[in-house]
Design a protein around this motif. Sequence first.
Motif, PDB file in Angstrom:
ATOM      1  N   MET A 164      -3.109  -4.079  -3.852  1.00 44.61           N
ATOM      2  CA  MET A 164      -3.018  -3.203  -2.674  1.00 44.61           C
ATOM      3  C   MET A 164      -1.435  -2.850  -2.234  1.00 44.61           C
ATOM      4  SD  MET A 164      -6.456  -3.768  -0.317  1.00 44.61           S
ATOM      5  CE  MET A 164      -6.396  -5.567  -0.447  1.00 44.61           C
ATOM      6  N   TRP A 165      -0.710  -4.139  -2.325  1.00 42.10           N
ATOM      7  CA  TRP A 165       0.785  -3.636  -2.046  1.00 42.10           C
ATOM      8  C   TRP A 165       1.269  -3.167  -3.283  1.00 42.10           C
ATOM      9  CZ3 TRP A 165       2.296  -3.548   2.466  1.00 42.10           C
ATOM     10  CH2 TRP A 165       1.711  -4.585   3.475  1.00 42.10           C
ATOM     11  N   GLY A 166       0.937  -3.380  -4.531  1.00 40.69           N
ATOM     12  CA  GLY A 166       1.105  -2.625  -5.731  1.00 40.69           C
ATOM     13  C   GLY A 166       0.996  -1.091  -5.459  1.00 40.69           C
ATOM     14  N   ASN A 167      -0.129  -0.716  -4.899  1.00 39.02           N
ATOM     15  CA  ASN A 167      -0.416   0.677  -4.724  1.00 39.02           C
ATOM     16  C   ASN A 167       0.707   1.130  -3.763  1.00 39.02           C
ATOM     17  OD1 ASN A 167      -2.746   0.712  -6.239  1.00 39.02           O
ATOM     18  ND2 ASN A 167      -4.000   0.248  -4.463  1.00 39.02           N
ATOM     19  N   ALA A 168       1.018   0.333  -2.637  1.00 46.23           N
ATOM     20  CA  ALA A 168       2.295   0.917  -2.020  1.00 46.23           C
ATOM     21  C   ALA A 168       3.540   0.780  -2.617  1.00 46.23           C
ATOM     22  CB  ALA A 168       2.314  -0.090  -0.706  1.00 46.23           C
ATOM     23  N   GLY A 169       3.987   0.003  -3.228  1.00 44.81           N
ATOM     24  CA  GLY A 169       5.315  -0.008  -3.906  1.00 44.81           C
ATOM     25  C   GLY A 169       5.240   1.293  -4.938  1.00 44.81           C
ATOM     26  N   ASN A 170       4.242   1.270  -5.602  1.00 45.95           N
ATOM     27  CA  ASN A 170       4.429   2.535  -6.473  1.00 45.95           C
ATOM     28  C   ASN A 170       4.400   3.558  -5.842  1.00 45.95           C
ATOM     29  OD1 ASN A 170       4.002   3.278  -9.459  1.00 45.95           O
ATOM     30  ND2 ASN A 170       2.018   4.170  -8.919  1.00 45.95           N
ATOM     31  N   TYR A 171       3.822   3.970  -4.820  1.00 49.27           N
ATOM     32  CA  TYR A 171       3.721   5.061  -4.566  1.00 49.27           C
ATOM     33  C   TYR A 171       5.167   5.510  -3.710  1.00 49.27           C
ATOM     34  CZ  TYR A 171       2.566   9.684  -2.187  1.00 49.27           C
ATOM     35  OH  TYR A 171       2.671  10.869  -1.692  1.00 49.27           O
ATOM     36  N   ILE A 172       5.961   4.361  -3.289  1.00 49.91           N
ATOM     37  CA  ILE A 172       7.328   4.477  -2.621  1.00 49.91           C
ATOM     38  C   ILE A 172       8.205   5.141  -3.654  1.00 49.91           C
ATOM     39  CG2 ILE A 172       9.022   3.139  -1.770  1.00 49.91           C
ATOM     40  CD1 ILE A 172       6.938   1.689  -0.015  1.00 49.91           C
ATOM     41  N   SER A 200      11.416  -6.716   3.473  1.00 54.14           N
ATOM     42  CA  SER A 200       9.990  -7.492   3.560  1.00 54.14           C
ATOM     43  C   SER A 200       9.517  -7.908   5.121  1.00 54.14           C
ATOM     44  CB  SER A 200       9.646  -8.657   2.430  1.00 54.14           C
ATOM     45  OG  SER A 200      10.520  -9.696   2.978  1.00 54.14           O
ATOM     46  N   GLY A 201       8.557  -7.381   5.148  1.00 58.41           N
ATOM     47  CA  GLY A 201       7.858  -7.765   6.689  1.00 58.41           C
ATOM     48  C   GLY A 201       7.312  -9.115   6.594  1.00 58.41           C
ATOM     49  N   SER A 202       6.746  -9.508   7.526  1.00 60.91           N
ATOM     50  CA  SER A 202       6.254 -11.090   7.809  1.00 60.91           C
ATOM     51  C   SER A 202       4.961 -11.134   6.666  1.00 60.91           C
ATOM     52  CB  SER A 202       5.615 -11.041   9.280  1.00 60.91           C
ATOM     53  OG  SER A 202       4.566 -10.102   9.621  1.00 60.91           O
ATOM     54  N   ASN A 203       4.385 -10.185   6.410  1.00 67.97           N
ATOM     55  CA  ASN A 203       3.222 -10.353   5.495  1.00 67.97           C
ATOM     56  C   ASN A 203       3.102  -9.289   4.563  1.00 67.97           C
ATOM     57  OD1 ASN A 203       1.555 -12.196   7.110  1.00 67.97           O
ATOM     58  ND2 ASN A 203       1.137 -10.519   8.609  1.00 67.97           N
ATOM     59  N   THR A 204       4.608  -8.876   4.087  1.00 68.92           N
ATOM     60  CA  THR A 204       4.676  -8.060   2.972  1.00 68.92           C
ATOM     61  C   THR A 204       5.403  -8.452   1.796  1.00 68.92           C
ATOM     62  OG1 THR A 204       6.493  -6.957   3.921  1.00 68.92           O
ATOM     63  CG2 THR A 204       4.270  -5.797   4.453  1.00 68.92           C
ATOM     64  N   PRO A 205       5.485  -8.067   0.482  1.00 67.95           N
ATOM     65  CA  PRO A 205       6.202  -8.741  -0.309  1.00 67.95           C
ATOM     66  C   PRO A 205       7.573  -7.520  -0.356  1.00 67.95           C
ATOM     67  CG  PRO A 205       4.526  -7.118  -1.207  1.00 67.95           C
ATOM     68  CD  PRO A 205       4.045  -7.668  -0.107  1.00 67.95           C
ATOM     69  N   ARG A 206       8.395  -8.135  -1.159  1.00 67.92           N
ATOM     70  CA  ARG A 206       9.588  -6.911  -1.397  1.00 67.92           C
ATOM     71  C   ARG A 206       8.845  -5.955  -2.354  1.00 67.92           C
ATOM     72  NH1 ARG A 206      14.752  -8.538   0.208  1.00 67.92           N
ATOM     73  NH2 ARG A 206      14.789 -10.568   0.951  1.00 67.92           N
ATOM     74  N   PHE A 207       9.119  -4.555  -2.083  1.00 66.45           N
ATOM     75  CA  PHE A 207       8.464  -3.468  -2.668  1.00 66.45           C
ATOM     76  C   PHE A 207       9.187  -3.597  -4.163  1.00 66.45           C
ATOM     77  CE2 PHE A 207       7.048  -2.242   1.377  1.00 66.45           C
ATOM     78  CZ  PHE A 207       5.641  -2.433   1.278  1.00 66.45           C
ATOM     79  N   SER A 208      10.294  -3.952  -4.370  1.00 66.45           N
ATOM     80  CA  SER A 208      11.182  -4.025  -5.515  1.00 66.45           C
ATOM     81  C   SER A 208      10.363  -4.931  -6.437  1.00 66.45           C
ATOM     82  CB  SER A 208      12.614  -4.651  -5.283  1.00 66.45           C
ATOM     83  OG  SER A 208      12.766  -5.675  -4.598  1.00 66.45           O
ATOM     84  N   SER A 209       9.254  -5.732  -6.025  1.00 70.69           N
ATOM     85  CA  SER A 209       8.935  -6.720  -7.048  1.00 70.69           C
ATOM     86  C   SER A 209       7.422  -6.184  -7.501  1.00 70.69           C
ATOM     87  CB  SER A 209       8.485  -8.158  -6.279  1.00 70.69           C
ATOM     88  OG  SER A 209       7.409  -7.742  -5.162  1.00 70.69           O
TER      89      SER A 209
END
Length: 263
Positions: A164-172, A200-209
């Motif tokens: 799901m974070w991958g969904n966010a990073g890809n769309y960004i 990155s937030g408290s529960n989010t990865p770095r989107f660059s990853s």
Amino acid sequence: MSELSSLENLVQNLQTSGLHVPLFFRGKTASGEVIPVENLLDESTLRSRIARAAERMNSDNLLAAASLFQKWYTSTLLSSVLTPLLTAQTGILAYLEQTELVLENDLPAGIRLSESVQWVSLSTKDAGRASRLRSKVYQALFDDNLGRLIYKIAEAIGLSPMIMWGNAGNYIGYLYEQFFKDTSQGLASRQDLDALLNSSGSNTPRFSSTYQTIWLEEATPPQSVRVRNTCCLRYQFPGCQSCLTCPRLSREERVEMINSKYK
């Protein structure tokens, strides 16, 4: 903080200019079914919505349907918040309780904001203040809104948060690529992208990853392509294939997919 009417006018101007901002305001008519996003924090409601999304895809695969639902929600939410941020230095504090979801065919298609939603202008010569305000926008968007729903889906359905974070990073990555094509927005967009991808937030990865960009010289035409680090599971639906950004594809398969598009 400024009056809501000014934000509504800004969003309307962005929409009129052709930008994709699927944003509505409470009290305004929106096509489709509208539900509070906080309703999705109830497990039975969430599972019901995911099951309906799976049925739309002629499947009973709840993991793939959860990823699809969250992927559409992510793109809708990020378009609504990041487009005003990039184009007009306007940050919307889209906390989960301040947002409602517009559904069409059982999938997210728009965001409707509460009349009490707050927003801030980042147009200031004080770089420190602008950075603090931007952080507030990101905290509301990722830690509170998107993050809370991600971890509820993970708990209720069992879908990996990294998908799901991958969904966010890809769309960004996709969203900012679109802004880079506009030279008037390019510099500001790149500065915001660097800040977002490397924070990155408290529960989010770095989107660059969450994705990488590769250059395909042998494609027609030669081009750079985002490649996700996690698969969104779309290929598991009947009649669906992997996305161009899917990590399951080989380099040769990715090139063939591009070339076949232009035949």
